[in-house]
Motif scaffolding. Structure first.
Motif, short mmCIF file in Angstrom:
data_model
loop_
_atom_site.label_atom_id
_atom_site.label_comp_id
_atom_site.label_asym_id
_atom_site.label_seq_id
_atom_site.Cartn_x
_atom_site.Cartn_y
_atom_site.Cartn_z
N THR A 193 143.31 39.47 -15.59
CA THR A 193 143.11 40.68 -16.38
C THR A 193 144.37 41.08 -17.11
O THR A 193 144.38 41.24 -18.35
N PHE A 194 145.48 41.24 -16.39
CA PHE A 194 146.69 41.76 -17.01
C PHE A 194 147.39 40.71 -17.87
O PHE A 194 147.95 41.06 -18.93
N ALA A 195 147.35 39.45 -17.48
CA ALA A 195 147.97 38.42 -18.30
C ALA A 195 147.23 38.24 -19.62
O ALA A 195 147.84 38.15 -20.69
N SER A 196 145.91 38.21 -19.56
CA SER A 196 145.14 38.05 -20.80
C SER A 196 145.27 39.28 -21.69
O SER A 196 145.34 39.15 -22.92
N ILE A 212 148.73 39.11 -23.50
CA ILE A 212 148.69 38.18 -24.63
C ILE A 212 147.84 38.75 -25.76
O ILE A 212 148.20 38.67 -26.95
N ALA A 213 146.71 39.36 -25.42
CA ALA A 213 145.81 39.90 -26.43
C ALA A 213 146.46 41.04 -27.20
O ALA A 213 146.29 41.15 -28.42
N ALA A 269 140.97 29.43 -18.86
CA ALA A 269 140.36 30.75 -18.69
C ALA A 269 141.23 31.84 -19.31
O ALA A 269 140.71 32.75 -19.98
N LEU A 270 142.53 31.75 -19.11
CA LEU A 270 143.44 32.77 -19.65
C LEU A 270 143.41 32.78 -21.17
O LEU A 270 143.32 33.85 -21.80
N LEU A 271 143.50 31.62 -21.78
CA LEU A 271 143.48 31.55 -23.25
C LEU A 271 142.15 32.00 -23.81
O LEU A 271 142.09 32.70 -24.82
N GLY A 272 141.06 31.60 -23.14
CA GLY A 272 139.75 32.01 -23.62
C GLY A 272 139.58 33.51 -23.61
O GLY A 272 139.07 34.11 -24.57
#
Length: 325
Positions: free
Chosen positions: A77-80, A83-84, A160-163
Motif C-alpha cells: 500500500t505505502f510503497a505503491s 511511487i504513484a 505487483a508493486l509496479l502494477g
C-alpha cells in the motif's frame, strides 16, 4: 421609594419579547428509533450466529501467517502510493506544460491506465516474462548495452508493486492537477514579480495551497489502495492478507471465519488511516474555514483566515483597542 424606571414585579422588562420554542420534529425521533432497532438486529445477527465461529476468529486473528499478510499488505500500500504520488505530480505538471509533446504523453498515459481494469493490468504484469523474456538497455533499433532476464529483475512482488503504482498514478494525476488548478493564478504572477523561479514557485507557493484540495481525495485513494492490494493474486503475489487468510480457510475448511479476520484487519488499518487523513486535512486546511485556537494561551477559538492570523501572533488580539472609545 423605588425608581420609576424599574419594571413592575413579575413583568418582563423587554416589551413584546418573542418566547421562541423549538419546532417539534417527531420524525427525527421515529427515524432514530428505527435506526437503533436495525442496528440492534444487525448486532444480534452477528453475535448469536454460531456459523461465524468467533472462537476460530480469535484463534487465528494473531496467527503469524495472518500478521505476515498484514505486513506485506501495508508494504504494498505505502510503497505503491509513494511511487504513484511522485509520478502523479510529474504527470500533472506535464498536463500543464506548454510543450505539446509533454501534454500528449501525459494525456495518453492517464487515458490508458484509467481506461483498463486494474485486474487486467496486474495479469499482464504477471505475464511480463512471457511477453518479454529478456529486457535490454540500448539505442532503439540499434545496439544493446545491457541485457538481463525478466524473471531475475521483475519478481512477483515488483510486478505487483509496479502494477498498483502505475495504475494509481493515473488517478492521482488528475487529483493533483485539480489541486494545482484551484490555486489563484495571481499567486504565481505575484511570485514571478518577486523574481522567484518556476520550481521554487511550485514548491513554496502553489503546492502548499493546493494540498488543501489534494489531501482529502488522496486519503481516499490510499484507503482504496489498501483494499486493492487483495487483487495482486492475479500476478500472482501470494503473501498479502486476503490470500493468506483464504489459504488458511481452504486448508481447515473454514473460509468464513478467516474472511472475517481479513475484514477486521482491513477495518482496523482503514480506521487508523482515516484518523491520519483527518489531521492532515486540518493541517493543510488552516486559514480556510477551520477552527484555530490562539497560541498565546487564548481561551476562545478563532475561525477561518482571521483565526489563523490571530494564532500566528503577528497582530494584536484587538486591533481596534487603541482607537475605539
Amino acid at each position: 421609594m423605588s425608581s420609576s424606571n424599574a419594571p413592575a414585579s413579575g413583568r418582563d422588562p423587554v416589551p413584546n419579547r418573542i418566547h421562541a420554542r423549538p419546532v417539534p420534529r417527531p420524525g427525527r425521533l421515529v427515524a432514530a428509533a428505527v435506526v437503533l432497532v436495525l442496528a440492534a438486529m444487525v448486532a444480534n445477527a452477528l453475535i448469536t450466529n454460531d456459523n461465524f465461529r468467533w472462537d476460530i476468529v480469535w484463534l487465528y486473528l494473531r496467527d503469524v501467517v495472518v500478521l505476515r499478510g498484514v505486513l506485506w499488505t501495508l508494504i504494498l500500500t505505502f510503497a505503491s502510493m509513494a511511487i504513484a504520488v511522485a509520478l502523479a505530480v510529474t504527470l500533472a505538471m506535464m498536463r500543464r506544460s506548454d510543450n505539446p509533446v509533454m501534454r500528449w504523453v501525459s494525456w495518453v498515459y492517464i487515458w490508458f491506465f484509467r481506461g483498463t481494469p486494474i485486474y487486467t493490468q496486474l495479469i499482464f504484469w504477471g505475464l511480463i516474462a512471457v511477453l518479454y523474456p529478456r529486457l535490454s538497455l540500448g539505442i532503439p533499433f540499434g545496439p544493446e548495452f545491457f541485457t538481463f532476464r525478466t524473471d531475475d529483475v521483475i519478481t512477483a512482488f515488483w510486478a505487483a508493486l509496479l502494477g498498483l503504482a502505475l495504475n494509481e498514478a493515473a488517478y492521482l494525476a488528475e487529483i493533483v492537477r485539480a489541486g494545482l488548478t484551484s490555486v489563484d493564478p495571481g499567486q504565481t504572477e505575484a511570485a514571478k514579480a518577486l523574481g522567484m523561479k518556476d520550481g521554487k514557485i511550485m514548491r513554496r507557493v502553489v503546492l502548499p495551497q493546493a494540498m488543501r484540495v489534494i489531501v482529502p481525495p488522496t486519503g481516499n485513494e490510499t484507503i482504496s489502495m489498501l483494499k486493492t492490494t487483495s487483487l495482486v493474486v492475479a500476478v500472482p503475489f501470494t503473501l498479502e492478507l486476503t490470500y493468506a487468510t483464504s489459504a488458511i480457510g481452504n486448508r481447515n475448511f473454514l473460509p468464513i471465519p478467516l474472511l472475517v479476520i481479513a475484514a477486521l484487519w482491513y477495518l482496523l488499518i482503514t480506521s487508523i488511516l482515516m484518523v491520519g487523513q483527518h489531521y492532515l486535512e486540518q493541517y493543510y486546511g488552516r486559514g480556510f474555514g477551520t477552527v484555530t485556537r490562539r497560541r498565546s494561551g487564548g481561551k476562545g477559538p478563532g475561525g477561518g483566515r482571521q483565526g489563523a492570523i490571530a494564532a500566528a501572533g503577528t497582530v494584536r488580539q484587538d486591533v481596534n483597542r487603541e482607537v475605539t472609545p
